[in-house]
Scaffold this active site. Structure first.
Site, PDB file in Angstrom:
ATOM      1  N   GLY A 249      38.089  -1.495 -15.147  1.00 62.29           N
ATOM      2  CA  GLY A 249      36.814  -0.859 -14.549  1.00 62.29           C
ATOM      3  C   GLY A 249      35.547  -1.038 -15.057  1.00 62.29           C
ATOM      4  O   GLY A 249      34.555  -0.803 -14.735  1.00 62.29           O
ATOM      5  N   PRO A 292      41.433  -5.184 -17.743  1.00 62.15           N
ATOM      6  CA  PRO A 292      40.124  -5.619 -16.829  1.00 62.15           C
ATOM      7  C   PRO A 292      40.451  -6.636 -15.971  1.00 62.15           C
ATOM      8  O   PRO A 292      41.414  -7.319 -16.001  1.00 62.15           O
ATOM      9  CB  PRO A 292      39.444  -6.256 -18.035  1.00 62.15           C
ATOM     10  CG  PRO A 292      40.269  -6.870 -19.214  1.00 62.15           C
ATOM     11  CD  PRO A 292      41.478  -5.809 -18.997  1.00 62.15           C
ATOM     12  N   ARG A 294      38.124  -7.121 -12.579  1.00 60.84           N
ATOM     13  CA  ARG A 294      36.660  -7.812 -11.958  1.00 60.84           C
ATOM     14  C   ARG A 294      36.162  -8.414 -13.150  1.00 60.84           C
ATOM     15  O   ARG A 294      35.363  -9.513 -12.768  1.00 60.84           O
ATOM     16  CB  ARG A 294      35.989  -6.530 -11.346  1.00 60.84           C
ATOM     17  CG  ARG A 294      34.507  -6.977 -10.798  1.00 60.84           C
ATOM     18  CD  ARG A 294      33.824  -5.422 -10.681  1.00 60.84           C
ATOM     19  NE  ARG A 294      34.517  -4.393 -10.365  1.00 60.84           N
ATOM     20  CZ  ARG A 294      34.602  -4.249  -9.019  1.00 60.84           C
ATOM     21  NH1 ARG A 294      33.792  -5.070  -8.142  1.00 60.84           N
ATOM     22  NH2 ARG A 294      35.251  -3.098  -8.372  1.00 60.84           N
ATOM     23  N   CYS A 362      33.961 -11.048  15.335  1.00 63.34           N
ATOM     24  CA  CYS A 362      33.541 -10.247  16.353  1.00 63.34           C
ATOM     25  C   CYS A 362      33.422  -8.716  15.987  1.00 63.34           C
ATOM     26  O   CYS A 362      34.029  -7.940  16.475  1.00 63.34           O
ATOM     27  CB  CYS A 362      34.300 -10.271  17.498  1.00 63.34           C
ATOM     28  SG  CYS A 362      34.527 -11.925  18.245  1.00 63.34           S
ATOM     29  N   TYR A 391      37.933  -9.511  -6.119  1.00 64.63           N
ATOM     30  CA  TYR A 391      38.254  -8.842  -4.637  1.00 64.63           C
ATOM     31  C   TYR A 391      37.620  -9.495  -3.481  1.00 64.63           C
ATOM     32  O   TYR A 391      37.121  -8.537  -2.628  1.00 64.63           O
ATOM     33  CB  TYR A 391      37.660  -7.189  -5.106  1.00 64.63           C
ATOM     34  CG  TYR A 391      38.462  -6.704  -6.307  1.00 64.63           C
ATOM     35  CD1 TYR A 391      39.710  -6.503  -6.142  1.00 64.63           C
ATOM     36  CD2 TYR A 391      37.652  -6.278  -7.223  1.00 64.63           C
ATOM     37  CE1 TYR A 391      40.327  -5.775  -7.298  1.00 64.63           C
ATOM     38  CE2 TYR A 391      38.201  -5.688  -8.494  1.00 64.63           C
ATOM     39  CZ  TYR A 391      39.485  -5.513  -8.265  1.00 64.63           C
ATOM     40  OH  TYR A 391      40.292  -5.018  -9.451  1.00 64.63           O
TER      41      TYR A 391
HETATM   42  N1  LLP Z   1      44.018  -0.987 -13.691  1.00 67.49           N
HETATM   43  C1  LLP Z   1      44.372  -0.183 -12.432  1.00 67.49           C
HETATM   44  C2  LLP Z   1      45.295   0.677 -12.473  1.00 67.49           C
HETATM   45  C3  LLP Z   1      43.521  -0.500 -11.198  1.00 67.49           C
HETATM   46  O1  LLP Z   1      43.733   0.292 -10.268  1.00 67.49           O
HETATM   47  C4  LLP Z   1      42.617  -1.289 -11.369  1.00 67.49           C
HETATM   48  C5  LLP Z   1      41.832  -1.438 -10.111  1.00 67.49           C
HETATM   49  C6  LLP Z   1      42.299  -2.056 -12.498  1.00 67.49           C
HETATM   50  C7  LLP Z   1      43.210  -1.861 -13.529  1.00 67.49           C
HETATM   51  C8  LLP Z   1      41.011  -3.247 -12.365  1.00 67.49           C
HETATM   52  O2  LLP Z   1      39.861  -2.716 -12.510  1.00 67.49           O
HETATM   53  P1  LLP Z   1      38.741  -3.405 -12.498  1.00 67.49           P
HETATM   54  O3  LLP Z   1      38.676  -3.849 -14.100  1.00 67.49           O
HETATM   55  O4  LLP Z   1      38.698  -4.662 -11.675  1.00 67.49           O
HETATM   56  O5  LLP Z   1      37.419  -2.652 -11.935  1.00 67.49           O
HETATM   57  N2  LLP Z   1      38.602  -3.582  -4.315  1.00 67.49           N
HETATM   58  C9  LLP Z   1      37.703  -2.794  -5.194  1.00 67.49           C
HETATM   59  C10 LLP Z   1      38.202  -2.643  -6.390  1.00 67.49           C
HETATM   60  C11 LLP Z   1      39.479  -1.664  -6.392  1.00 67.49           C
HETATM   61  C12 LLP Z   1      39.891  -1.579  -7.756  1.00 67.49           C
HETATM   62  C13 LLP Z   1      41.229  -0.941  -7.902  1.00 67.49           C
HETATM   63  N3  LLP Z   1      41.838  -0.872  -9.015  1.00 67.49           N
HETATM   64  C14 LLP Z   1      36.278  -3.585  -4.890  1.00 67.49           C
HETATM   65  O6  LLP Z   1      36.253  -4.663  -4.225  1.00 67.49           O
HETATM   66  O7  LLP Z   1      35.397  -3.194  -5.494  1.00 67.49           O
END
Ligand code: LLP
Length: 433
Positions: A249, A292, A294, A362, A391
């Protein structure tokens, strides 16, 4: 000048990524094109690992959340960098295993894993299955018993911390489809049940509080709640929870409005909470996992498009059309996500126009952004949209039967295709006569 230090301007006034001319890359590989800087991805992996070493004496594992960007090449990079991975479907697991990934370093997630997916997790002997609910717990135990197998599991817990509100909601039921609730006693019941499961070893607990989080408060609050729960389990059930997975996150910079903090500050803040709670509650310091996604890949990626027609609607707006859009980047139509864009072949010029970048689907909502500052552009120019490494490819679709773009990695002054551009034949491959 740009949202990532990885992006620069060369003597021709062209945008570069990892030192390579993006206009040349567009010429060589065609557009739309995802370009990712492998060196920067590796740098991010190392900075997460180093912060784990520095603030938590290396007693943890960084697992890349591969939903952010999944293909064989990225699992190879993660394996080489010594990271684990988080997978969330049989497809991601299969892709990782195709590269010979060390399955003991895989965390398998999902709020509704199918029987086939659970079977794959058992067959590949993944290191940790993150169990979401009691039904899954029972199903897994039964499968293990029938097949004479064992599995290491963690429970996904809702810590009641909502990172997307300014005031953390710690009381009441958080409305989420993921995990087990602390407030209702559901989580404690699940832990008790797990102790009755002879084939399952409950090695830890997991939580994930959200995505694109730009400060440490939510992570600290979640770590505290989870440590309290570990202490309650120790006191009531006389067992030690060995591992704590705090999810992902960590936020990144999409536009100059975003002000993310250096990654190591998350680890520093969370480590302090864990050390303090461990002393206060008399529980051993758990092995820590973080996930991590993103933050590792998003800043390392851009998408290159070719400009087509332009439509000036007086006193309303100017549309600039590109040869991609919601199929390769659905984040604007889904979340109105903000992006920074640059005319790659005029990157040294001022951004003195405001345009709405429109995709070719479209759908009126098929946009990359509205009223975005941009250099004046003409048909044939190349537009780079920044920070698309996460993503985007992983959420791409074939809507309108558009072909998914290729993914190119740049590294040490060279470039290589890591995912081929889809062909028209690919589009009809599964259609029956
Ligand atoms: N761990 C779990 C259990 C998760 O559900 C997620 C993301 C992560 C780790 C990784 O989170 P990050 O470090 O990438 O923030 N499609 C959305 C983001 C959905 C994230 C879902 N879970 C977007 O495009 O912003």
């Amino acid at each position: 000048m740009f949202v990532s230090e990885d992006l620069q301007v060369n003597a021709q006034g062209h945008l570069t990524i990892g030192g390579q001319d993006t206009v040349e890359l567009a010429k060589q590989y065609g557009t739309p094109l995802y370009v990712m800087d492998e060196d920067l991805i590796r740098k991010h992996c190392r900075s997460f690992k180093q912060s784990m070493d520095k603030f938590y004496q290396g007693k943890g594992l960084v697992c890349y959340a591969s939903k952010a960007f999944s293909c064989k090449a990225i699992y190879r990079v993660m394996q080489e960098e010594g990271l684990g991975v988080d997978v969330v479907s049989g497809g991601e697991l299969y892709t990782a295993m195709q590269t010979g990934f060390d399955s003991s370093k895989i965390c398998f997630h999902g709020n509704n894993k199918t029987t086939e997916e659970l079977q794959m997790a058992l067959d590949y002997q993944v290191g940790r299955i993150i169990v979401d609910n009691i039904y899954e717990l029972h199903q897994l135990e039964q499968m293990c018993q029938e097949q004479g197998k064992t599995a290491r599991i963690m429970f996904r817990i809702k810590p009641g911390v909502d990172a997307h509100t300014h005031n953390f909601i710690r009381t009441g039921q958080i409305d989420s489809k993921f995990g087990l609730s602390l407030e209702t006693g559901e989580a404690m019941e699940a832990v008790k049940e797990a102790l009755q499961c002879k084939s399952l070893h409950l090695c830890g607990l997991h939580c994930h509080i959200g995505s694109q989080i730009l400060d440490t408060n939510g992570f600290e609050a979640a770590a505290e709640v989870m440590m309290q729960f570990i202490a309650t389990i120790q006191k009531e059930l006389h067992i030690t929870i060995e591992e704590l997975n705090l999810g992902g996150g960590f936020g990144i910079c999409y536009t100059e409005q975003d002000d993310p903090i250096p990654y190591e500050q998350y680890m520093e803040a969370v480590s302090k909470v864990i050390h303090r709670c461990s002393e206060e509650y008399g529980v051993p310091q758990p092995f820590i996992l973080i996930e991590p996604g993103r933050s590792i890949v998003a800043p390392a990626g851009i998408t290159l498009y070719t400009v087509g027609g332009k439509k000036v609607i007086p006193n309303i707006r100017t549309y600039v059309s590109i040869d991609g859009g919601m199929c390769d980047n659905p984040r604007y139509i889904l979340y109105q996500s903000a992006y920074d864009a640059i005319v790659a072949n005029k990157a040294d010029q001022p951004k003195d126009t405001k345009v709405t970048i429109a995709g070719k689907c479209c759908e009126s909502g098929d946009l990359i952004g509205e009223n975005m500052p941009l250099q004046a552009c003409e048909p044939g120019d190349i537009i780079a949209v920044c920070a698309t490494g996460a993503y985007n490819y992983s959420m791409s679709s074939n809507y309108n039967r558009l072909q998914k773009p290729a993914v190119v990695f740049v590294k040490d002054g060279t470039s290589r295709v890591v995912v081929k551009r889809e062909t028209l034949e690919d589009l009809v491959r599964n259609d029956c006569e």
